[in-house]
Design a protein around this motif. Structure first.
Motif, short mmCIF file in Angstrom:
data_model
loop_
_atom_site.label_atom_id
_atom_site.label_comp_id
_atom_site.label_asym_id
_atom_site.label_seq_id
_atom_site.Cartn_x
_atom_site.Cartn_y
_atom_site.Cartn_z
N GLN A 20 0.83 -1.21 0.00
CA GLN A 20 0.00 0.00 0.00
C GLN A 20 0.86 1.25 0.00
N MET A 21 1.88 1.29 0.87
CA MET A 21 2.75 2.45 0.93
C MET A 21 3.56 2.60 -0.35
N GLY A 22 3.79 1.46 -1.01
CA GLY A 22 4.60 1.49 -2.23
C GLY A 22 3.90 2.15 -3.40
N ILE A 23 2.56 2.14 -3.39
CA ILE A 23 1.84 2.73 -4.53
C ILE A 23 1.64 4.22 -4.35
N LEU A 24 2.05 4.77 -3.16
CA LEU A 24 1.92 6.21 -2.94
C LEU A 24 3.27 6.88 -3.23
N PRO A 25 3.27 8.09 -3.78
CA PRO A 25 4.54 8.80 -4.01
C PRO A 25 5.24 9.04 -2.68
N LYS A 26 6.53 8.76 -2.63
CA LYS A 26 7.26 8.97 -1.39
C LYS A 26 8.63 9.58 -1.62
N LYS A 27 8.92 9.98 -2.85
CA LYS A 27 10.17 10.65 -3.14
C LYS A 27 9.92 12.16 -3.16
N PHE A 28 10.65 12.88 -2.31
CA PHE A 28 10.49 14.34 -2.25
C PHE A 28 11.85 15.02 -2.28
#
Length: 642
Positions: free
Chosen positions: A408-416
């Motif tokens: 689930q967390m992998g499908i959300l953008p997490k690179k900032f």
């Protein structure tokens, strides 16, 4: 800790402490009753002793007072015959052993019209009686023995003093006498007798209380007239002694004594002779205004009861020790089989369910306990088997949930920052699920070179169903957005797709916006979601207008509209889910939309990631130890312009 001690120890401790408390209560009661009886006896004895002593002193002083009083009466009713006055004074000195000297001192020109001073004085010296005129040696009008009774208009005892030789303690008793001149009664002079206080000192010195108790006498000013320490006499006052010894109790008693009060000091007073704590009784000598004090040494008065209490204490402690030994013997006979049971239980606790329990020899509580342990051992075998199976199943489920969380967390953008080459805006987002997997989501992506689509949503419910519905919603929104549709069309078509086959009646709140990074215009549609906050560059923070439109996935025919705002350079949008505003503390208070708005006004100069981190910290401090009940998701976009 007592909880880790054995039954034998607790029994010994309980019975010993209980017995000790009972003994202490009886001992204390006996001690305090005995003490009260002694204090009562002290009050009675001190009253008798003081009454006897003061009567003796009053008799002595009263007899002395009669002499000048009778002379004054005689003078008021006689002529001023010099020879007759000499005879009276001579007889007074000769016939009264306590009288050292006597004088009749006249007011100016009262004895003779042409004679200002007249003060004949007869006194004892060198084994005989001598004579002199006081006015030849000093102006007697200004001396205390003359001025005080004249001003007060009544007989007065003067402060004690040592005689001319220095060895005899004396005092003077002065009585004013009057003459009737015309129709007026005027003062004519003072009759004074100088009295030796040796007899009075002997009376007070005869007071002996046990070994170290004593009496003392102070004058109206607190000066010691008699005292066992001779250096104190006429050199110290009760107040200077109290000051030197820092004894507030003695100082307070001294004040009461010079005020003419009587009683027993409520607190201990330290003896000036021995330094011991004493009871102190005091009473005024009414004829002279002086005061008598008597000290009763506490330790000597309490010696017998102290000795008796020591014997009782030793007997009590011996009894307690014998009781403790008896309790130890009884307790061990009870706990021995229990200790065998404990060793067997330790084996069972380590997993050895085949250990043999001690044989049951009695039908008492210990025997019944052994039977219960035997039943427990068999029950534990079965329970451990079932628990092993359940644990393995739960571990598999937890592993699957962890994998689901990671997916689930992998499908959300997490690179900032997600688009470092784009300098027209900054964006940051974070999510904190309440469980391993949740129903919140955020997403952002470019539709073309100038339009950035951003989404925040909150699925109803928790757990795996919400996570699956969230993944479906995210996929549908991105698919519709890349078709170049407006935000109202994107949400409408996603709503139609979610309503199809939605047997569980799940729904989602969605805020979808499209930012033109060149112009700063934002087109957005709100499908029942919390309104975002517009953070202006000048520091103003306000909520966007609520749309009042339906939740997504509830009604297939639902209609949605597109609205727009234009962000100025430095303006920001702050998006969030209801897990932020509905965070709760120990007092069941909500974090609230107003609190969120006020918090954001503090962070105008911070970057997007700093703002979100600061809000998250504020939520944590507000909630305290209250567990998180809903997913928390936040997203912030700051428009910088070209």
């Amino acid at each position: 800790m007592l909880r880790n001690k054995g039954i034998a120890f607790k029994l010994v401790l309980f019975f010993t402490l209980s017995s000790a408390c009972i003994f202490a209560a009886i001992f204390s009661y006996n001690y305090f009753v005995s003490r009260r009886m002694i204090e009562k006896g002290i009050r009675e004895n001190s009253s008798n002793l003081i009454t006897t002593t003061t009567n003796r002193i009053e008799v002595l002083l009263s007899a002395t007072q009669k002499i000048p009083e009778n002379i004054a009466y005689f003078l008021e009713n006689s002529t001023n015959d010099e020879q007759e006055l000499f005879q009276v004074l001579y007889a007074v000195v000769e016939n009264n052993a306590e009288v050292y000297g006597a004088s009749i001192a006249f007011e100016p020109y009262m004895f003779k019209k042409d004679q200002e001073f007249f003060a004949p004085y007869f006194y004892k010296a060198y084994g005989g009686i001598n004579f002199k005129y006081l006015d030849k040696y000093y102006n007697y009008f200004y001396w205390d023995w003359y001025q005080i009774p004249k001003e007060l208009g009544s007989p007065q005892w003067i402060e004690p003093y040592f005689g001319e030789g220095g060895g005899i303690l004396m005092s003077s008793y002065s009585v004013p006498f009057y003459k009737k001149i015309g129709n007026k009664r005027q003062i004519a002079g003072i009759v004074v007798v100088d009295v030796s206080l040796e007899s009075l000192r002997n009376i007070v010195s005869s007071i002996k209380i046990l070994k170290s108790g004593y009496g003392f006498l102070i004058s109206k000013n607190g000066t010691f007239v008699t005292h066992p320490i001779k250096e104190f006499i006429m050199n110290e006052t009760i107040f200077t002694i109290a000051e030197a010894r820092e004894d507030d109790n003695l100082r307070e008693v001294g004040r009461k004594m010079i005020r003419g009060e009587s009683g027993i000091a409520p607190m201990w007073v330290k003896s000036a002779v021995t330094g011991k704590s004493c009871w102190m009784a005091y009473v005024p000598i009414k004829s002279s205004g002086w005061s008598l004090g008597i000290l009763f040494p506490q330790d000597e008065l309490m010696a017998d009861i102290t000795s008796l209490n020591q014997v009782v204490l030793v007997l009590g402690i011996t009894g307690l020790l014998l009781l403790a030994v008896a309790v130890v013997f009884i307790a061990r006979s009870i706990t021995k089989p229990l200790r065998h049971m404990v060793r067997a239980t330790e084996h069972i606790g380590s997993g050895n369910f085949d250990i043999e329990l001690p044989p049951v020899k009695t039908g008492d509580e210990v025997g019944k306990l052994s039977e219960a342990f035997s039943f427990m051992k068999e029950s534990l075998k079965e329970y451990i088997r079932e628990l092993t199976e359940a644990t393995a199943s739960r571990e598999r489920m937890e592993s699957e949930l962890k994998i689901a969380h990671d997916i689930q967390m992998g499908i959300l953008p997490k690179k900032f920052p997600p688009f470092p080459e784009k300098t027209e805006f900054d964006i940051y987002a974070m999510i904190k699920p309440a469980r391993e997997i949740g129903g919140d989501l955020y997403d952002f992506f470019f539709i073309d070179d100038e339009q950035l689509c951003f989404v925040i949503a909150d699925v109803s419910g928790k757990g795996i169903p919400a996570a699956l519905f969230m993944a479906l919603t995210k996929t549908l929104i991105k698919a519709k957005a890349t078709m170049g549709l407006t935000t109202d069309k994107i949400i409408s078509r996603v709503n139609e797709d979610l309503c199809i086959g939605n047997d569980m009646s799940m729904f989602v709140t969605v805020f979808c916006g499209i930012l033109n990074i060149r112009t700063g215009e934002v087109q957005y549609t709100n499908g029942g979601h919390n309104p975002p906050l517009l953070m202006k560059r000048d520091g103003d923070v306000s909520y966007l207008e609520k749309s009042g439109e339906l939740l997504v996935g509830v009604m297939e025919e639902a209609q949605y509209t597109t609205r727009s705002i234009t962000l100025g350079q430095g303006d920001s949008l702050f998006l969030y889910t209801d897990g932020v505003t509905e965070a709760m503390n120990e007092r069941n208070e909500l974090f609230s939309e107003e609190r969120l708005r006020k918090e954001l006004t503090k962070y105008q100069d911070k970057t997007v990631d700093q703002v979100i981190s600061a809000v998250m910290q504020e939520i944590g401090e507000f909630a305290g130890s209250t567990p998180q009940s809903d997913d928390i998701t936040m997203m912030m976009i700051t428009y910088k312009g070209d």
